[in-house]
Write an enzyme that holds these catalytic residues in place. Sequence first.
Site, PDB file in Angstrom:
ATOM      1  N   SER A 225      84.648 105.795  83.764  1.00 18.58           N
ATOM      2  CA  SER A 225      86.050 106.162  83.558  1.00 18.58           C
ATOM      3  C   SER A 225      86.359 106.873  82.261  1.00 18.58           C
ATOM      4  CB  SER A 225      86.936 104.911  83.673  1.00 18.58           C
ATOM      5  OG  SER A 225      86.901 104.409  84.986  1.00 18.58           O
TER       6      SER A 225
ATOM      7  N   LYS B 138      94.533 104.869  75.694  1.00 12.72           N
ATOM      8  CA  LYS B 138      94.606 104.405  77.078  1.00 12.72           C
ATOM      9  C   LYS B 138      95.362 103.078  77.147  1.00 12.72           C
ATOM     10  CE  LYS B 138      91.635 103.590  81.136  1.00 12.72           C
ATOM     11  NZ  LYS B 138      90.239 103.522  81.617  1.00 12.72           N
TER      12      LYS B 138
ATOM     13  N   SER C 163      89.234 106.137  85.648  1.00 17.13           N
ATOM     14  CA  SER C 163      90.598 105.657  85.585  1.00 17.13           C
ATOM     15  C   SER C 163      91.373 106.198  84.389  1.00 17.13           C
ATOM     16  CB  SER C 163      90.593 104.128  85.508  1.00 17.13           C
ATOM     17  OG  SER C 163      89.919 103.685  84.327  1.00 17.13           O
TER      18      SER C 163
END
Length: 504
Positions: free
Chosen positions: A179, A80, A155
């Site tokens: 998330s 990420k 997210s």
Amino acid sequence: MSELTRLTATELADKIKSREVSAVEVTQAHLDRIAEVDGALNAFLHVDTEGALEAARAVDADAAEGRQASPLAGVPLALKDVLTTKGLPTTCGSRTLEGWLPPYDATVTRKLRDAGVVILGKTNMDEFAMGSSTENSAFGPTRNPWAHDRIPGGSGGGSSAAIAGFEAALAIGTDTGGSIRQPGAVTGTVGVKPTYGGVSRYGLVAFSSSLDQAGPCARTVLDAALLHEVIAGHDPLDSTSIDAPVPPVVAAAREGLNGDLKGVRVGVVKEFSGEGYQPGVLRSFEAAVEQLRELGAEVVEVSCPNFTLALSAYYLIAPSEASSNLARFDAMRYGLRVGDDGTHSAEEVMSLTREAGFGPEVKRRIMLGTYALSAGYYDAYYGSAQKVRTLITRDFDNAFAKVDVLVSPTTPTTAFKIGERVDDPMAMYLSDICSIPSNLAGNAAMSIPSGLSEEDGLPVGLQIMAPSLADDRLYRVGAAYEVARDAAAGGPLIHRVPELEAAK
């Protein structure tokens, strides 16, 4: 699609260790897959082709001499883009950091490299991790491999989509209000939020410092456990890092594969059901609970009354911390700079830069947080939210005095359509209603696929919650349930993802 991209991380690692295939072959297969389909998914913001192949060659050199850096050496991973990577872009999905090359690795990044895990690149995300759909990225939305008109969660939608789209065998996400777990639920993958402080936050670009936690994303519980073991542990560079042994997550996952939960007490959270929950989600959850009971678990209903206040408390605490953390993006030190032409003051350059660099959701949360922290409102809003946080923690303590783990749906609905909730922030925020309490309390939680909703054929997630530093309980229960689920369904759920067309 190469058969190598469909294998689990455990299977790939075994083949690399036995030298049945090389790490370079495995890495190249995944790079080819990214080149083929990521134009349709937009899961990756940056692909590090040369770096990945170099790391794979190092793993092969070790294997030739009988060495293995870790049980996951040579396995490709998607990272990420909120964790720093030395010399590779770290944008946090924002124009503010577009093109920024960090001078150091996050502790998680360093541990992955030391373990021989091959980092393929950086994945798309909601800007500064603020969102529930990965529609708030400055670089365009990521699409769900199950249905391209649906969100992949947020997210960390890029990480979950990369796994579900067979672009990577593993991924790292971060979880502030769900998330990791929420994207896992809507893409049919496994996502784990470790105990807060169980994985170092050094080099994790902060959104809400008392809530943010990096964790593993995978296609199976055992794969997640192996990755958890690689990235976890005390870090003197992180003042919130817990100086305690890493829970025996891999041993617990292997124990769970025996399919026996006799003696395990499972609490069903009463407050996470009813109005607002998609019928197919509730039916999938009820079926999962019944399977846990058939595995020998004792199932009881547990009430956690203050969980109903978690969403309100979260949206005071998280924006307040965000307004403080994002003050560093001031155009003076790094990142975007707008208006620096000699005609504007430093304050004007700062204002112009933040206006141009931040998207609508980031601005909304900064304003909410700044207001909540302002003179005359601090005690009424932020202070009150922290008191509610204490009540939620007590609810967990009371529940875990009666049961070993708690369970609930991970999300109230399956993946919604891209654009469907963009103009309705409250509907978007409600996506995390089941996951937020564990962030506020800091305990461990996992999302594992529980099947497909009968209304739309999209994945549903089962959330398992455990006390702080009892992360191993997640893996034992999750692995046992996974075995039973796959036996009932005739195979792994992830293999039912529709094949993606090659990107045009």
